[in-house]
Motif scaffolding. Structure first.
Motif, PDB file in Angstrom:
ATOM      1  N   TYR A   1       0.887  -1.386  -0.096  1.00 41.37           N
ATOM      2  CA  TYR A   1       0.039   0.023  -0.017  1.00 41.37           C
ATOM      3  C   TYR A   1       0.808   1.285  -0.084  1.00 41.37           C
ATOM      4  O   TYR A   1       1.804   1.268   0.572  1.00 41.37           O
ATOM      5  CB  TYR A   1      -0.951  -0.052   1.050  1.00 41.37           C
ATOM      6  CG  TYR A   1      -1.704   1.303   1.121  1.00 41.37           C
ATOM      7  CD1 TYR A   1      -2.838   1.148   0.246  1.00 41.37           C
ATOM      8  CD2 TYR A   1      -1.713   2.140   2.016  1.00 41.37           C
ATOM      9  CE1 TYR A   1      -3.699   2.381   0.149  1.00 41.37           C
ATOM     10  CE2 TYR A   1      -2.431   3.333   1.944  1.00 41.37           C
ATOM     11  CZ  TYR A   1      -3.440   3.425   1.106  1.00 41.37           C
ATOM     12  OH  TYR A   1      -4.226   4.532   0.979  1.00 41.37           O
ATOM     13  N   ASP A   2       0.388   2.096  -0.930  1.00 45.69           N
ATOM     14  CA  ASP A   2       1.257   3.512  -1.048  1.00 45.69           C
ATOM     15  C   ASP A   2       0.436   4.447  -1.279  1.00 45.69           C
ATOM     16  O   ASP A   2       0.449   5.371  -2.031  1.00 45.69           O
ATOM     17  CB  ASP A   2       2.404   3.357  -2.316  1.00 45.69           C
ATOM     18  CG  ASP A   2       3.409   4.436  -2.212  1.00 45.69           C
ATOM     19  OD1 ASP A   2       3.499   5.232  -1.148  1.00 45.69           O
ATOM     20  OD2 ASP A   2       3.873   4.652  -3.324  1.00 45.69           O
ATOM     21  N   GLY A   3      -0.872   4.507  -0.715  1.00 48.80           N
ATOM     22  CA  GLY A   3      -1.932   5.482  -1.215  1.00 48.80           C
ATOM     23  C   GLY A   3      -2.112   6.642  -0.289  1.00 48.80           C
ATOM     24  O   GLY A   3      -1.049   6.827   0.651  1.00 48.80           O
ATOM     25  N   SER A   4      -2.872   7.643  -0.524  1.00 46.91           N
ATOM     26  CA  SER A   4      -3.246   8.757   0.434  1.00 46.91           C
ATOM     27  C   SER A   4      -3.256   8.557   1.869  1.00 46.91           C
ATOM     28  O   SER A   4      -3.125   9.616   2.516  1.00 46.91           O
ATOM     29  CB  SER A   4      -4.082   9.629  -0.271  1.00 46.91           C
ATOM     30  OG  SER A   4      -5.477   8.889  -0.115  1.00 46.91           O
ATOM     31  N   TYR A   5      -3.613   7.497   2.209  1.00 48.32           N
ATOM     32  CA  TYR A   5      -4.033   7.203   3.618  1.00 48.32           C
ATOM     33  C   TYR A   5      -2.628   6.523   4.423  1.00 48.32           C
ATOM     34  O   TYR A   5      -2.906   6.372   5.456  1.00 48.32           O
ATOM     35  CB  TYR A   5      -5.318   6.574   4.026  1.00 48.32           C
ATOM     36  CG  TYR A   5      -6.549   7.018   3.219  1.00 48.32           C
ATOM     37  CD1 TYR A   5      -7.141   8.095   3.775  1.00 48.32           C
ATOM     38  CD2 TYR A   5      -7.231   6.602   2.209  1.00 48.32           C
ATOM     39  CE1 TYR A   5      -8.045   9.099   3.000  1.00 48.32           C
ATOM     40  CE2 TYR A   5      -8.205   7.085   1.461  1.00 48.32           C
ATOM     41  CZ  TYR A   5      -8.599   8.358   1.967  1.00 48.32           C
ATOM     42  OH  TYR A   5      -9.552   9.097   1.419  1.00 48.32           O
ATOM     43  N   GLN A   6      -1.639   6.284   3.667  1.00 46.20           N
ATOM     44  CA  GLN A   6      -0.571   5.945   4.396  1.00 46.20           C
ATOM     45  C   GLN A   6      -0.166   6.623   5.569  1.00 46.20           C
ATOM     46  O   GLN A   6       0.135   8.019   5.372  1.00 46.20           O
ATOM     47  CB  GLN A   6       0.414   5.519   3.429  1.00 46.20           C
ATOM     48  CG  GLN A   6       1.884   4.831   4.130  1.00 46.20           C
ATOM     49  CD  GLN A   6       1.490   3.593   4.351  1.00 46.20           C
ATOM     50  OE1 GLN A   6       0.549   3.113   5.047  1.00 46.20           O
ATOM     51  NE2 GLN A   6       1.950   2.618   3.857  1.00 46.20           N
ATOM     52  N   GLY A   7       0.154   6.245   6.676  1.00 50.22           N
ATOM     53  CA  GLY A   7       0.563   6.951   7.952  1.00 50.22           C
ATOM     54  C   GLY A   7      -0.393   7.689   8.626  1.00 50.22           C
ATOM     55  O   GLY A   7      -0.245   8.568   9.219  1.00 50.22           O
ATOM     56  N   GLU A   8      -1.801   7.551   8.211  1.00 45.29           N
ATOM     57  CA  GLU A   8      -2.695   8.638   8.616  1.00 45.29           C
ATOM     58  C   GLU A   8      -2.875   8.527  10.229  1.00 45.29           C
ATOM     59  O   GLU A   8      -2.874   7.540  10.919  1.00 45.29           O
ATOM     60  CB  GLU A   8      -3.991   8.335   7.801  1.00 45.29           C
ATOM     61  CG  GLU A   8      -4.765   7.052   8.443  1.00 45.29           C
ATOM     62  CD  GLU A   8      -6.091   6.873   7.488  1.00 45.29           C
ATOM     63  OE1 GLU A   8      -6.723   7.848   7.423  1.00 45.29           O
ATOM     64  OE2 GLU A   8      -6.299   5.624   7.270  1.00 45.29           O
ATOM     65  N   ASN A   9      -3.245   9.703  10.734  1.00 44.56           N
ATOM     66  CA  ASN A   9      -3.553   9.903  12.144  1.00 44.56           C
ATOM     67  C   ASN A   9      -2.570   9.309  13.105  1.00 44.56           C
ATOM     68  O   ASN A   9      -2.965   8.909  14.340  1.00 44.56           O
ATOM     69  CB  ASN A   9      -4.917   9.153  12.390  1.00 44.56           C
ATOM     70  CG  ASN A   9      -6.006   9.746  11.475  1.00 44.56           C
ATOM     71  OD1 ASN A   9      -5.974  10.864  11.329  1.00 44.56           O
ATOM     72  ND2 ASN A   9      -6.811   8.846  10.830  1.00 44.56           N
ATOM     73  N   LEU A  10      -1.358   9.254  12.546  1.00 39.60           N
ATOM     74  CA  LEU A  10      -0.232   8.897  13.825  1.00 39.60           C
ATOM     75  C   LEU A  10       0.378  10.048  14.237  1.00 39.60           C
ATOM     76  O   LEU A  10       0.791  10.871  13.311  1.00 39.60           O
ATOM     77  CB  LEU A  10       0.536   7.879  13.166  1.00 39.60           C
ATOM     78  CG  LEU A  10       0.146   6.802  12.184  1.00 39.60           C
ATOM     79  CD1 LEU A  10       1.525   6.064  11.774  1.00 39.60           C
ATOM     80  CD2 LEU A  10      -0.329   5.988  13.375  1.00 39.60           C
ATOM     81  N   GLU A  11       0.441  10.355  15.484  1.00 42.31           N
ATOM     82  CA  GLU A  11       1.249  11.744  16.014  1.00 42.31           C
ATOM     83  C   GLU A  11       2.705  11.227  16.279  1.00 42.31           C
ATOM     84  O   GLU A  11       2.892  10.169  16.729  1.00 42.31           O
ATOM     85  CB  GLU A  11       0.462  12.109  17.370  1.00 42.31           C
ATOM     86  CG  GLU A  11      -0.945  12.731  16.915  1.00 42.31           C
ATOM     87  CD  GLU A  11      -2.100  11.822  17.149  1.00 42.31           C
ATOM     88  OE1 GLU A  11      -2.208  11.182  18.299  1.00 42.31           O
ATOM     89  OE2 GLU A  11      -2.793  11.948  16.270  1.00 42.31           O
TER      90      GLU A  11
END
Ligand SMILES: O=c1ccn([C@H]2C[C@H](O)[C@@H](COP(=O)(O)OP(=O)(O)OP(=O)(O)O)O2)c(=O)[nH]1
Length: 160
Positions: free
Chosen positions: A150-160
């Motif tokens: 996966y390399d889409g726009s949600y990669q790494g989302e919502n991680l602080e």
């Protein structure tokens, strides 16, 4: 083949023993959002409509972090950081007690290589109270072939 809950737990953090189920790991509720503006799906792009976090009701002093949700559609963000390992695909199901309370979580495919704190569509068909941090869903992993990760726009989302 679906993997054991103990295996799934190696890819979900944080987790408590209570969250680890025979065939998956329970996910807990972090934030509930309500969408305000239309979204857009095009042939080449997409846009998520503006949203606002629902206020939490201070219903009782002993139980302050509780959402009171009237019937409607909401986006629920899970608390846990999830990684989908290579050679696997993830699926999220609603917790049965949520469904038995006339509510449903609708979910999509969790791709190999994805990492983040994801979201699901929380459909409320009858008013419900859900405490922040309550278990609402269960993540399971199935073994799966794939060529890329996966390399889409949600990669790494919502991680602080
Ligand atoms: O119920 C779900 C299902 C998936 N995901 C995460 C994991 C998944 O890998 C990622 C992207 O999902 P998808 O590939 O369906 O997104 P898209 O709409 O195609 O956007 P993009 O092309 O930017 O990835 O979102 C969620 O948060 N909730």
């Amino acid at each position: 083949m679906f993997r054991s809950g103990a295996f799934v737990a190696e890819h979900v953090s944080p987790t408590t023993d209570e969250q680890v189920q025979p065939n998956g790991v329970d996910l807990t509720l972090d934030v509930v959002f309500e969408q305000l503006e239309p979204g857009y799906l095009g042939r080449d792009g997409k846009q998520i409509g503006d949203r606002v976090a629902r206020p939490m009701e201070e219903l009782e002093e002993k139980n302050p972090d509780t959402y009171y949700l009237p019937a409607g559609a909401y986006i629920a963000r899970y608390s846990e950081r999830i990684e989908i390992p290579e050679n696997h695909v993830g699926f999220v199901y609603p917790r049965s007690s949520l469904m038995r309370n006339s509510c449903m979580l609708n979910t999509a495919v969790w791709d190999a290589g994805y990492e983040g704190r994801g979201e699901g569509l929380l459909q409320v068909h009858h008013d419900i109270q859900i405490e922040r941090g309550a278990r609402i869903a269960q993540l399971v992993f199935a073994e799966a072939d794939h060529e890329e990760v996966y390399d889409g726009s949600y990669q790494g989302e919502n991680l602080e």
